[in-house]
Design a protein around this motif. Sequence first.
Motif, PDB file in Angstrom:
ATOM      1  N   VAL A  63       0.844  -1.189   0.000  1.00  0.00           N
ATOM      2  CA  VAL A  63       0.000   0.000   0.000  1.00  0.00           C
ATOM      3  C   VAL A  63       0.882   1.243   0.000  1.00  0.00           C
ATOM      4  CG1 VAL A  63      -1.904  -1.135   1.227  1.00  0.00           C
ATOM      5  CG2 VAL A  63      -0.182   0.108   2.527  1.00  0.00           C
ATOM      6  N   THR A  64       0.277   2.372  -0.328  1.00  0.00           N
ATOM      7  CA  THR A  64       0.950   3.653  -0.240  1.00  0.00           C
ATOM      8  C   THR A  64       0.106   4.566   0.642  1.00  0.00           C
ATOM      9  OG1 THR A  64       1.942   5.452  -1.500  1.00  0.00           O
ATOM     10  CG2 THR A  64      -0.095   4.569  -2.365  1.00  0.00           C
ATOM     11  N   ARG A  65       0.772   5.440   1.377  1.00  0.00           N
ATOM     12  CA  ARG A  65       0.095   6.341   2.309  1.00  0.00           C
ATOM     13  C   ARG A  65      -0.062   7.708   1.653  1.00  0.00           C
ATOM     14  NH1 ARG A  65       2.880   7.019   8.018  1.00  0.00           N
ATOM     15  NH2 ARG A  65       3.560   5.094   7.112  1.00  0.00           N
ATOM     16  N   HIS A  66      -1.226   8.312   1.835  1.00  0.00           N
ATOM     17  CA  HIS A  66      -1.488   9.666   1.361  1.00  0.00           C
ATOM     18  C   HIS A  66      -1.946  10.493   2.557  1.00  0.00           C
ATOM     19  CE1 HIS A  66      -1.305   8.421  -2.848  1.00  0.00           C
ATOM     20  NE2 HIS A  66      -2.068   7.386  -2.511  1.00  0.00           N
ATOM     21  N   VAL A  67      -1.384  11.697   2.703  1.00  0.00           N
ATOM     22  CA  VAL A  67      -1.803  12.599   3.768  1.00  0.00           C
ATOM     23  C   VAL A  67      -2.439  13.819   3.111  1.00  0.00           C
ATOM     24  CG1 VAL A  67      -1.081  13.964   5.749  1.00  0.00           C
ATOM     25  CG2 VAL A  67       0.056  11.790   5.272  1.00  0.00           C
ATOM     26  N   ALA A  68      -3.698  14.058   3.410  1.00  0.00           N
ATOM     27  CA  ALA A  68      -4.440  15.188   2.843  1.00  0.00           C
ATOM     28  C   ALA A  68      -4.027  16.488   3.520  1.00  0.00           C
ATOM     29  CB  ALA A  68      -5.941  14.953   3.010  1.00  0.00           C
ATOM     30  N   ALA A  69      -4.394  17.594   2.916  1.00  0.00           N
ATOM     31  CA  ALA A  69      -4.064  18.919   3.458  1.00  0.00           C
ATOM     32  C   ALA A  69      -4.614  19.112   4.868  1.00  0.00           C
ATOM     33  CB  ALA A  69      -4.596  20.009   2.529  1.00  0.00           C
ATOM     34  N   ASP A  70      -5.734  18.453   5.171  1.00  0.00           N
ATOM     35  CA  ASP A  70      -6.325  18.578   6.508  1.00  0.00           C
ATOM     36  C   ASP A  70      -5.690  17.624   7.520  1.00  0.00           C
ATOM     37  OD1 ASP A  70      -7.352  16.116   5.789  1.00  0.00           O
ATOM     38  OD2 ASP A  70      -9.456  16.700   5.988  1.00  0.00           O
ATOM     39  N   GLY A  71      -4.685  16.859   7.071  1.00  0.00           N
ATOM     40  CA  GLY A  71      -3.982  15.952   7.973  1.00  0.00           C
ATOM     41  C   GLY A  71      -4.523  14.538   7.988  1.00  0.00           C
ATOM     42  N   ALA A  72      -5.614  14.289   7.284  1.00  0.00           N
ATOM     43  CA  ALA A  72      -6.199  12.939   7.246  1.00  0.00           C
ATOM     44  C   ALA A  72      -5.286  12.000   6.464  1.00  0.00           C
ATOM     45  CB  ALA A  72      -7.579  12.986   6.607  1.00  0.00           C
ATOM     46  N   THR A  73      -5.069  10.806   6.992  1.00  0.00           N
ATOM     47  CA  THR A  73      -4.234   9.808   6.344  1.00  0.00           C
ATOM     48  C   THR A  73      -5.116   8.747   5.711  1.00  0.00           C
ATOM     49  OG1 THR A  73      -2.488  10.146   7.962  1.00  0.00           O
ATOM     50  CG2 THR A  73      -2.404   8.110   6.710  1.00  0.00           C
ATOM     51  N   THR A  74      -4.824   8.440   4.448  1.00  0.00           N
ATOM     52  CA  THR A  74      -5.527   7.367   3.753  1.00  0.00           C
ATOM     53  C   THR A  74      -4.489   6.434   3.144  1.00  0.00           C
ATOM     54  OG1 THR A  74      -5.661   8.636   1.690  1.00  0.00           O
ATOM     55  CG2 THR A  74      -7.540   8.806   3.200  1.00  0.00           C
ATOM     56  N   TYR A  75      -4.912   5.234   2.826  1.00  0.00           N
ATOM     57  CA  TYR A  75      -4.032   4.243   2.223  1.00  0.00           C
ATOM     58  C   TYR A  75      -4.670   3.735   0.946  1.00  0.00           C
ATOM     59  CZ  TYR A  75      -1.640   4.251   6.680  1.00  0.00           C
ATOM     60  OH  TYR A  75      -0.943   4.644   7.804  1.00  0.00           O
ATOM     61  N   GLU A  76      -3.818   3.509  -0.059  1.00  0.00           N
ATOM     62  CA  GLU A  76      -4.268   2.995  -1.339  1.00  0.00           C
ATOM     63  C   GLU A  76      -3.441   1.758  -1.674  1.00  0.00           C
ATOM     64  OE1 GLU A  76      -4.530   4.504  -5.983  1.00  0.00           O
ATOM     65  OE2 GLU A  76      -3.726   5.829  -4.456  1.00  0.00           O
ATOM     66  N   GLN A  77      -4.104   0.713  -2.099  1.00  0.00           N
ATOM     67  CA  GLN A  77      -3.392  -0.507  -2.446  1.00  0.00           C
ATOM     68  C   GLN A  77      -2.627  -0.309  -3.741  1.00  0.00           C
ATOM     69  OE1 GLN A  77      -5.842  -3.985  -2.326  1.00  0.00           O
ATOM     70  NE2 GLN A  77      -4.132  -5.363  -2.662  1.00  0.00           N
ATOM     71  N   ILE A  78      -1.385  -0.799  -3.772  1.00  0.00           N
ATOM     72  CA  ILE A  78      -0.558  -0.719  -4.969  1.00  0.00           C
ATOM     73  C   ILE A  78      -0.840  -1.954  -5.802  1.00  0.00           C
ATOM     74  CG2 ILE A  78       1.799  -0.693  -5.864  1.00  0.00           C
ATOM     75  CD1 ILE A  78       2.618   0.692  -3.228  1.00  0.00           C
ATOM     76  N   THR A  79      -1.240  -1.751  -7.039  1.00  0.00           N
ATOM     77  CA  THR A  79      -1.597  -2.888  -7.883  1.00  0.00           C
ATOM     78  C   THR A  79      -0.629  -3.082  -9.045  1.00  0.00           C
ATOM     79  OG1 THR A  79      -3.076  -1.480  -9.175  1.00  0.00           O
ATOM     80  CG2 THR A  79      -4.049  -2.712  -7.334  1.00  0.00           C
ATOM     81  N   ASP A  80       0.374  -2.196  -9.198  1.00  0.00           N
ATOM     82  CA  ASP A  80       1.298  -2.352 -10.327  1.00  0.00           C
ATOM     83  C   ASP A  80       2.494  -3.236 -10.000  1.00  0.00           C
ATOM     84  OD1 ASP A  80       2.401  -0.475  -8.641  1.00  0.00           O
ATOM     85  OD2 ASP A  80       3.059   0.869 -10.220  1.00  0.00           O
ATOM     86  N   ILE A  81       2.589  -3.761  -8.771  1.00  0.00           N
ATOM     87  CA  ILE A  81       3.623  -4.735  -8.413  1.00  0.00           C
ATOM     88  C   ILE A  81       2.977  -6.108  -8.553  1.00  0.00           C
ATOM     89  CG2 ILE A  81       5.108  -5.634  -6.585  1.00  0.00           C
ATOM     90  CD1 ILE A  81       5.076  -2.818  -5.350  1.00  0.00           C
ATOM     91  N   PRO A  82       3.510  -6.968  -9.436  1.00  0.00           N
ATOM     92  CA  PRO A  82       2.876  -8.280  -9.605  1.00  0.00           C
ATOM     93  C   PRO A  82       2.966  -9.111  -8.317  1.00  0.00           C
ATOM     94  CG  PRO A  82       4.696  -7.987 -11.166  1.00  0.00           C
ATOM     95  CD  PRO A  82       4.661  -6.778 -10.280  1.00  0.00           C
ATOM     96  N   PRO A  83       1.925  -9.872  -8.020  1.00  0.00           N
ATOM     97  CA  PRO A  83       1.994 -10.764  -6.871  1.00  0.00           C
ATOM     98  C   PRO A  83       3.138 -11.757  -7.046  1.00  0.00           C
ATOM     99  CG  PRO A  83      -0.250 -10.639  -7.705  1.00  0.00           C
ATOM    100  CD  PRO A  83       0.640  -9.943  -8.692  1.00  0.00           C
ATOM    101  N   ARG A  84       3.711 -12.208  -5.952  1.00  0.00           N
ATOM    102  CA  ARG A  84       4.837 -13.139  -6.009  1.00  0.00           C
ATOM    103  C   ARG A  84       4.499 -14.355  -6.853  1.00  0.00           C
ATOM    104  NH1 ARG A  84       9.188 -14.159  -2.061  1.00  0.00           N
ATOM    105  NH2 ARG A  84      10.035 -16.175  -2.614  1.00  0.00           N
ATOM    106  N   GLY A  85       5.425 -14.696  -7.733  1.00  0.00           N
ATOM    107  CA  GLY A  85       5.223 -15.877  -8.582  1.00  0.00           C
ATOM    108  C   GLY A  85       4.534 -15.587  -9.899  1.00  0.00           C
ATOM    109  N   GLN A  86       4.063 -14.365 -10.104  1.00  0.00           N
ATOM    110  CA  GLN A  86       3.411 -14.004 -11.366  1.00  0.00           C
ATOM    111  C   GLN A  86       4.261 -12.945 -12.062  1.00  0.00           C
ATOM    112  OE1 GLN A  86      -0.586 -12.754 -10.787  1.00  0.00           O
ATOM    113  NE2 GLN A  86      -1.199 -14.635  -9.790  1.00  0.00           N
ATOM    114  N   HIS A  87       4.451 -13.105 -13.345  1.00  0.00           N
ATOM    115  CA  HIS A  87       5.258 -12.133 -14.099  1.00  0.00           C
ATOM    116  C   HIS A  87       4.481 -11.561 -15.234  1.00  0.00           C
ATOM    117  CE1 HIS A  87       8.736 -13.229 -11.749  1.00  0.00           C
ATOM    118  NE2 HIS A  87       8.419 -14.495 -11.966  1.00  0.00           N
TER     119      HIS A  87
END
Length: 64
Positions: free
Chosen positions: A40-64
């Motif tokens: 995941v990647t962390r995003h901090v908004a201007a108001d200080g709120a933290t959100t997380y977004e799943q990273i999908t461009d890294i292939p799961p282990r064992g898949q190319h």
Amino acid sequence: MFTCRNQSCGAQWELSDVVIKNEGQGLLFRCPMCGARNYVTRHVAADGATTYEQITDIPPRGQH
């Protein structure tokens, strides 16, 4: 909503269901069902709120 990227699992989780931590390779959560690493990647908004977004461009282990 996060989705386990382990092809045989695919379980869906809310942020409250997972623990996001850094195991030395960046932020991730381990699927509570199968234990697979899901990055995941962390995003901090201007108001200080933290959100997380799943990273999908890294292939799961064992898949190319």
